[in-house]
Design a protein around this motif. Structure first.
Motif, PDB file in Angstrom:
ATOM      1  N   MET A  82      46.445  10.280  14.312  1.00  0.00           N
ATOM      2  CA  MET A  82      45.357  10.146  15.292  1.00  0.00           C
ATOM      3  C   MET A  82      44.467   8.955  14.905  1.00  0.00           C
ATOM      4  O   MET A  82      44.135   8.825  13.722  1.00  0.00           O
ATOM      5  N   PRO A  83      44.063   8.110  15.890  1.00  0.00           N
ATOM      6  CA  PRO A  83      43.209   6.976  15.506  1.00  0.00           C
ATOM      7  C   PRO A  83      41.867   7.467  14.963  1.00  0.00           C
ATOM      8  O   PRO A  83      41.359   8.495  15.421  1.00  0.00           O
ATOM      9  N   ALA A  84      41.314   6.736  13.990  1.00  0.00           N
ATOM     10  CA  ALA A  84      40.028   7.147  13.407  1.00  0.00           C
ATOM     11  C   ALA A  84      38.918   7.002  14.448  1.00  0.00           C
ATOM     12  O   ALA A  84      39.012   6.178  15.353  1.00  0.00           O
ATOM     13  N   ASP A  85      37.896   7.830  14.330  1.00  0.00           N
ATOM     14  CA  ASP A  85      36.736   7.783  15.220  1.00  0.00           C
ATOM     15  C   ASP A  85      35.970   6.478  14.954  1.00  0.00           C
ATOM     16  O   ASP A  85      35.538   6.236  13.831  1.00  0.00           O
ATOM     17  N   PRO A  86      35.786   5.624  15.995  1.00  0.00           N
ATOM     18  CA  PRO A  86      35.115   4.340  15.751  1.00  0.00           C
ATOM     19  C   PRO A  86      33.640   4.493  15.402  1.00  0.00           C
ATOM     20  O   PRO A  86      33.005   3.536  14.961  1.00  0.00           O
ATOM     21  N   ARG A  87      33.077   5.691  15.606  1.00  0.00           N
ATOM     22  CA  ARG A  87      31.662   5.902  15.271  1.00  0.00           C
ATOM     23  C   ARG A  87      31.488   6.468  13.862  1.00  0.00           C
ATOM     24  O   ARG A  87      30.405   6.854  13.460  1.00  0.00           O
ATOM     25  N   SER A  88      32.572   6.602  13.121  1.00  0.00           N
ATOM     26  CA  SER A  88      32.504   7.165  11.765  1.00  0.00           C
ATOM     27  C   SER A  88      33.442   6.384  10.857  1.00  0.00           C
ATOM     28  O   SER A  88      34.106   5.456  11.297  1.00  0.00           O
ATOM     29  N   PHE A  89      33.472   6.779   9.600  1.00  0.00           N
ATOM     30  CA  PHE A  89      34.372   6.145   8.629  1.00  0.00           C
ATOM     31  C   PHE A  89      35.227   7.251   8.004  1.00  0.00           C
ATOM     32  O   PHE A  89      35.246   7.425   6.788  1.00  0.00           O
ATOM     33  N   ASN A  90      35.901   8.016   8.902  1.00  0.00           N
ATOM     34  CA  ASN A  90      36.598   9.228   8.461  1.00  0.00           C
ATOM     35  C   ASN A  90      37.504   9.008   7.257  1.00  0.00           C
ATOM     36  O   ASN A  90      37.514   9.811   6.327  1.00  0.00           O
ATOM     37  N   ASP A  91      38.230   7.888   7.283  1.00  0.00           N
ATOM     38  CA  ASP A  91      39.202   7.677   6.205  1.00  0.00           C
ATOM     39  C   ASP A  91      38.548   7.326   4.873  1.00  0.00           C
ATOM     40  O   ASP A  91      39.220   7.274   3.846  1.00  0.00           O
ATOM     41  N   LEU A  92      37.237   7.054   4.895  1.00  0.00           N
ATOM     42  CA  LEU A  92      36.544   6.741   3.633  1.00  0.00           C
ATOM     43  C   LEU A  92      35.723   7.919   3.128  1.00  0.00           C
ATOM     44  O   LEU A  92      35.102   7.846   2.074  1.00  0.00           O
ATOM     45  N   GLU A  93      35.685   9.017   3.888  1.00  0.00           N
ATOM     46  CA  GLU A  93      34.784  10.118   3.513  1.00  0.00           C
ATOM     47  C   GLU A  93      35.297  10.947   2.342  1.00  0.00           C
ATOM     48  O   GLU A  93      34.527  11.368   1.489  1.00  0.00           O
ATOM     49  N   LEU A  94      36.600  11.209   2.355  1.00  0.00           N
ATOM     50  CA  LEU A  94      37.135  12.082   1.309  1.00  0.00           C
ATOM     51  C   LEU A  94      37.642  11.258   0.127  1.00  0.00           C
ATOM     52  O   LEU A  94      38.054  10.109   0.302  1.00  0.00           O
ATOM     53  N   PRO A  95      37.613  11.848  -1.081  1.00  0.00           N
ATOM     54  CA  PRO A  95      38.017  11.081  -2.265  1.00  0.00           C
ATOM     55  C   PRO A  95      39.533  10.963  -2.402  1.00  0.00           C
ATOM     56  O   PRO A  95      40.288  11.533  -1.606  1.00  0.00           O
ATOM     57  N   ARG A  96      39.957  10.212  -3.391  1.00  0.00           N
ATOM     58  CA  ARG A  96      41.361  10.166  -3.811  1.00  0.00           C
ATOM     59  C   ARG A  96      41.457  10.839  -5.158  1.00  0.00           C
ATOM     60  O   ARG A  96      40.482  10.838  -5.927  1.00  0.00           O
ATOM     61  N   LEU A  97      42.638  11.367  -5.434  1.00  0.00           N
ATOM     62  CA  LEU A  97      42.796  12.149  -6.660  1.00  0.00           C
ATOM     63  C   LEU A  97      43.491  11.331  -7.750  1.00  0.00           C
ATOM     64  O   LEU A  97      44.530  10.724  -7.495  1.00  0.00           O
ATOM     65  N   PHE A  98      42.882  11.308  -8.930  1.00  0.00           N
ATOM     66  CA  PHE A  98      43.492  10.634 -10.085  1.00  0.00           C
ATOM     67  C   PHE A  98      43.628  11.634 -11.216  1.00  0.00           C
ATOM     68  O   PHE A  98      42.709  12.427 -11.458  1.00  0.00           O
TER      69      PHE A  98
END
Ligand SMILES: Cc1ncc(COP(=O)(O)O)c(C=O)c1O
Length: 298
Positions: free
Chosen positions: A1-17
């Motif tokens: 699904m395309p990201a919401d242009p009014r938010s930064f959905n793909d940057l909100e959650l962390p990555r796991l190391f």
């Protein structure tokens, strides 16, 4: 699904190391994007924030950056009250994003710059009737936003035994601990603060680390969630930040190094248990310069 242009959905959650057999880092691009977006969504829904309206907030750090990014894509006017300790590059970025950055020049007699900034914020709000103040120190939505992070941790790691992170407004640690305890009532939660911060009972004074610590007690710090606290000073945090980079390739800011140091200590003492440490923001040129001046190769 395309990201919401009014938010930064793909940057909100962390990555796991994975940093050790039993230690993981939740590594964020910019942790404050999540609570900032959550607060704005709620305020838009219930009419506290109207289309084209004004947002006023006091911050000298990353919450301001998150608000400025969101205000730019959502078409809000943003007034940020800050103090002379604000990083020059951050200030330039905020201004490029269209925010008005109002710098308080002198600390208040009680509560230092924090109080002086709150006083200036009250003035800005009275001059902009109808504006919305997210108020990250007192807004319950700051803590609530971290339900999503808790879900993410549970989906990636299952039950965890120990959560470690720095405490500034209190939202990230108090919120995440609250949700994770539903999954494991035996969860150990360790807050990381810095000397001269009042959050866990020290006297207010000069602090060199940004992001964690406070001169006033934020309402979003839920002390009942914390089992333990460690205080990490600036040189120690900067050296740990460099070690985190050198050993694990994780180039994050100073609060990430401070939290990792404590989490690594806990994980080595509890080999059969799983810990996760918060790494709230990616490193910047500024953070690596600070680490350079703090000491030689760790
Ligand atoms: C880089 C960084 N790390 C950690 C924190 C602490 O997070 P919280 O405000 O959720 O306690 C902050 C807060 O602004 C921050 O900017």
């Amino acid at each position: 699904m395309p990201a919401d242009p009014r938010s930064f959905n793909d940057l909100e959650l962390p990555r796991l190391f994975r940093l050790a057999p039993n230690l993981f880092a939740a590594s964020f691009h910019l942790m404050k994007l999540l609570p900032a977006r959550y607060m704005l969504d709620h305020a838009e829904r219930d009419g506290r924030l109207k289309p084209g309206g004004t947002i006023c907030e006091t911050t000298s750090g990353t919450f301001g950056l998150a608000l400025a990014m969101l205000a730019a894509v959502r078409g809000y006017r943003l007034i940020l009250v800050s103090d002379p300790a604000i990083d020059e590059k951050l200030r330039n970025r905020l201004q490029e994003l269209g925010a008005t950055v109002d710098i308080v020049e002198k600390p208040g007699e009680l509560g230092g710059f924090q109080q002086a900034r709150l006083d200036r914020l009250a003035k800005a709000m009275s001059e902009n009737p109808g504006c919305f103040c997210p108020s990250q120190y007192t807004n319950d939505d700051n803590r609530r936003a971290y339900g999503a992070v808790s879900e993410w941790i549970a989906s990636r790691l299952g039950t965890i035994d120990c959560l470690v992170g720095t405490v500034g407004s209190g939202g990230s640690m108090s919120g995440t601990a609250h949700f994770l305890r539903y999954l494991n009532p035996e969860l150990t939660v360790i807050g990381v603060d810095t000397p001269n911060s009042v959050i866990f009972g020290q006297k207010d004074g000069k602090r060199l680390l940004r992001g964690l610590g406070n001169s006033l007690m934020p309402r979003n710090v839920d002390h009942t969630q914390f089992d333990d606290v460690h205080w990490v000073d600036a040189p120690t945090a900067f050296l740990a930040t460099r070690k985190l980079h050198q050993r694990h390739g994780l180039f994050q800011g100073g609060t990430s190094g401070a939290a990792w140091l404590v989490a690594d200590w806990w994980a080595r003492r509890n080999p059969g248990k799983t810990a996760i440490t918060f790494s709230p923001m990616k490193g910047t040129d500024m953070s690596i310069q600070s680490t350079m001046t703090a000491g030689s190769r760790a």
